[in-house]
Each structure stands twice: as structure tokens, then as C-alpha cells.
Design an enzyme around this catalytic site. Structure first.
Site, mmCIF file in Angstrom:
data_model
loop_
_atom_site.group_PDB
_atom_site.id
_atom_site.type_symbol
_atom_site.label_atom_id
_atom_site.label_comp_id
_atom_site.label_asym_id
_atom_site.label_seq_id
_atom_site.Cartn_x
_atom_site.Cartn_y
_atom_site.Cartn_z
ATOM 1 N N ASP A 57 0.861 -1.183 0.000
ATOM 2 C CA ASP A 57 0.000 0.000 0.000
ATOM 3 C C ASP A 57 0.902 1.239 0.000
ATOM 4 O O ASP A 57 1.642 1.466 0.971
ATOM 5 C CB ASP A 57 -0.876 -0.050 1.261
ATOM 6 N N LYS A 106 13.003 11.218 -5.280
ATOM 7 C CA LYS A 106 14.114 12.085 -4.857
ATOM 8 C C LYS A 106 15.300 11.243 -4.398
ATOM 9 O O LYS A 106 16.438 11.454 -4.802
ATOM 10 C CB LYS A 106 13.604 12.980 -3.717
ATOM 11 N N TYR A 146 -11.783 12.340 -4.658
ATOM 12 C CA TYR A 146 -10.898 12.006 -5.781
ATOM 13 C C TYR A 146 -10.345 13.289 -6.395
ATOM 14 O O TYR A 146 -9.134 13.452 -6.548
ATOM 15 C CB TYR A 146 -11.697 11.223 -6.821
ATOM 16 N N LYS A 150 -6.444 14.542 -6.356
ATOM 17 C CA LYS A 150 -5.689 14.667 -7.608
ATOM 18 C C LYS A 150 -5.178 16.093 -7.794
ATOM 19 O O LYS A 150 -4.100 16.299 -8.354
ATOM 20 C CB LYS A 150 -6.572 14.254 -8.792
ATOM 21 N N ARG A 187 -18.533 2.154 -13.898
ATOM 22 C CA ARG A 187 -18.283 3.089 -14.999
ATOM 23 C C ARG A 187 -19.161 2.714 -16.174
ATOM 24 O O ARG A 187 -19.578 1.568 -16.329
ATOM 25 C CB ARG A 187 -16.813 3.061 -15.407
#
Ligand code: UDP
Length: 325
Positions: A57, A106, A146, A150, A187
Site C-alpha cells: 500500500d 528524490k 478524488y 488529484k 463506470r
């Protein structure tokens, strides 16, 4: 051999990206916590020497031994039905998960591309959507978990670029479809195909005048691939500008499947964007990219995939009834 980490590897887009990078000769590490992903999507890769899978995760510290050249961050629930079921995970993977992966980039001096979305434009007041449109998002609506994750993801990515100088890329993905979409993710593509194949009526939310523009997965993967290897650090829309109303799309599916299903109308979910169409001028100019697969060809390939399911599996498909006000 170059090494790439792909998060969300067992998901729809993630699994297609794993296929592409394996084919291009990369050593691919796929990572997924399997909340919405499915190992079936990548099990054909398990036998390969240059594919590894980490069940992890990304909201927890991410460790990858050795060198790493690229990271693609595609882990996230990406369907309105999931945002309601797992809102906190949706927020965490876009924020904490992205932070961890930027930290990894990084540390490894790796280039990172993050999957953003047309949802950053919310229910857009500008049409078609250009990258310089700031959006119209309801922070506390059902999609807010969401959309805002984002949007934060884009901000933190730019901050890591400007402050730490890491190599970042941001793709804004518009509706994409193809094999390996989750049958029950709610969807519209798997919902309509599932309904047609089960012999049920197709459920249109609202009056069906809302529009979407559907991009076939192979085109989407090609756009992402080109963006990763370009020099461009600002967000780029990748999607198919061919716009269609949901009503016309339902009729297309009925024709395509050769069924005689009827259309059933249900309430429009809260904050369902009324129109969506990518302006891809930038992708054309910078990446020399535009979609190649038209909807008939793409939908035929998608239908072929779903026809491989048994009636029992098809029955698992569900509607988003709980979106009703
Ligand atoms: N939609 C529909 N019937 C369904 C599923 C979806 O009419 O069974 C509509 C939905 O309300 C939206 C459009 O289809 O207007 C696309 O929905 P999807 O969830 O695929 O994606 P998004 O809304 O995030 O673009």
C-alpha cells in the site's frame, strides 16, 4: 537494463502500462495493494524474469531496493462507485501515496510521472477543456475525495519539481476504456456492456444529454509513454476528443452487441459533469500524439474481452443506485 516502478499495477491502466514497459525491455516492478486491482490482470507477467510484483500500500513508506530510473504513479480508485465505498483510501493514495513516491523519486534520482485526471476540471465551465482551465470542483461532493486528492497531487508534484529539482511529469487522463476494466466498477462502459450481455435494460443516469469522450487504452498508453520521455513538466491532457452524449453511446452499445435492450432512465448522480472533452492541442504539439483507434474498433475489442466472462461473472456487475439523492 532500466528499472521502472508502476503503482496500481494490477489495475486497468497500470496493467496495460506494465505490458508496454515489459515489451519495451524494462525491468518492471508492479506495486498494488489489490483493493480495487486484480492480479488476473498481470498474472501472465509473473513468469517473466524482468517482472516483479510487490503487494504493498503506497500510503505506507515505500521501499524499493537498488537503483530505480522511473516511477509511474497509477495507484488510485478511479470510479465514482469506489469514491463512495472507500473515500478515505482515495484521499490517502492521492496525497500521502504521492508524497511517498515523490520522496522515493528524490532518493533514487528517478523521473516520476503521476496520473492526474480530467476530474481536476470538475463540472467544467470551459469546453473543451484546455490545460490552463482551473476547474469547477465541489470539494465536499461525492467526487471531491478524488478530485481534490488529484489536485493536491499535482501541487505537491510541482513543489517537488521546483523545490527539490526532481524530474516530474503530469498526465491528465480523460475517460479511457478497454479490456480489463472492472466489470462492477460502475463506470459507463462496463456497466452498459454488462447490462447488454446479461439481457438487462441499459441504465442512463439523467436524460443522457451529458457528454463524454472515450479514449481506447492503447492510445492512452502511447500518450503516457511519450509524455514520460518528453521534456515537458506541466500537465498534459491525454484523451480522445471525439465527444458523444451518453444516450447516443447507449444506442451504440445496443447496436454493437446486437441485443434488443431498452433504455431505462435513472436520477443523475450528484455533481456528474455535464460535458467533457479534452483539448489535445498541447499533446499534438509537444508529443506528436493523437488517438488512432476509433470507437467502433475500440469498443469491438472491449466487447470481445467482456464476452469472455460467464453469466455468473457478469452478474457481479452492479449499478450505482446509492448515488441517488
Ligand atoms: N452513466 C450512466 N449509466 C451507467 C453508468 C454511468 O448513464 O450505468 C453515466 C454517468 O452518469 C456519467 C457517464 O455515464 O454521466 C460516465 O460515467 P463514468 O462513471 O463512466 O465516468 P465519469 O462520470 O467519471 O466520466
Amino acid at each position: 537494463m532500466q528499472k521502472i516502478l508502476i503503482t496500481g499495477a494490477a489495475g486497468f491502466l497500470g496493467s496495460h502500462l506494465c505490458d508496454r514497459f515489459v515489451k519495451e525491455g524494462f525491468h518492471v516492478i508492479g506495486m498494488d495493494n489489490l483493493i480495487t486491482g486484480d492480479l488476473k490482470n498481470i498474472e501472465h507477467l509473473f513468469k517473466l524474469e524482468h517482472f516483479e510484483f510487490y503487494h504493498h500500500d503506497v500510503t505506507k513508506f515505500v521501499h524499493v531496493p537498488g537503483e530505480l530510473d522511473y516511477i509511474l504513479h497509477f495507484a488510485s480508485p478511479a470510479s465514482p462507485i469506489d469514491y463512495l465505498k472507500i473515500p478515505i483510501q482515495t484521499l490517502k493514495v492521492g496525497s500521502l501515496g504521492t508524497h511517498n513516491l515523490l520522496g522515493l523519486a528524490k532518493e533514487k534520482n528517478a523521473r516520476i510521472l503521476i496520473a492526474s485526471t480530467s476530474e481536476v476540471y470538475g463540472d467544467p465551465l470551459v469546453h473543451p477543456q484546455t490545460e490552463d482551465y482551473y476547474g469547477n470542483v465541489n470539494t465536499i461532493g461525492p467526487r471531491g475525495v478524488y478530485d481534490e486528492a488529484k489536485r493536491f497531487q499535482e501541487s505537491i508534484t510541482m513543489a517537488y519539481h521546483t523545490y527539490h529539482g526532481i524530474e516530474t511529469r503530469i498526465v491528465r487522463i480523460f475517460n479511457t476504456y478497454g479490456p480489463r476494466m472492472r466489470l462492477n466498477d460502475g463506470r459507463v462502459v462496463p456497466a452498459f456492456i454488462g447490462q447488454a450481455l446479461r439481457g438487462e435494460d441499459l441504465t442512463i443516469f439523467g436524460d443522457g444529454s451529458q457528454t463524454r469522450s472515450f479514449c481506447y487504452v492503447d492510445d492512452q498508453v502511447e500518450g503516457i509513454y511519450r509524455l514520460l520521455f518528453s521534456d515537458y513538466i506541466y500537465p498534459v491532457n491525454i484523451g480522445n476528443p471525439h465527444e458523444i452524449t451518453i444516450k447516443n453511446f447507449a444506442e451504440e452499445i445496443i447496436t454493437l452487441t446486437g441485443t434488443d435492450q431498452k433504455i431505462m432512465y435513472k436520477d443523475l448522480p450528484v455533481n456528474d459533469p455535464l460535458q467533457r472533452q479534452p483539448d489535445i492541442t498541447k499533446a499534438k504539439r509537444i508529443l506528436d500524439w493523437e488517438p488512432k483507434v476509433d470507437r467502433v474498433e475500440g469498443m469491438n475489442k472491449t466487447l470481445e474481452y467482456f464476452e469472455g466472462f460467464s453469466q455468473d461473472e457478469l452478474k457481479k456487475s452492479e449499478h450505482r443506485e446509492f448515488f441517488k439523492k
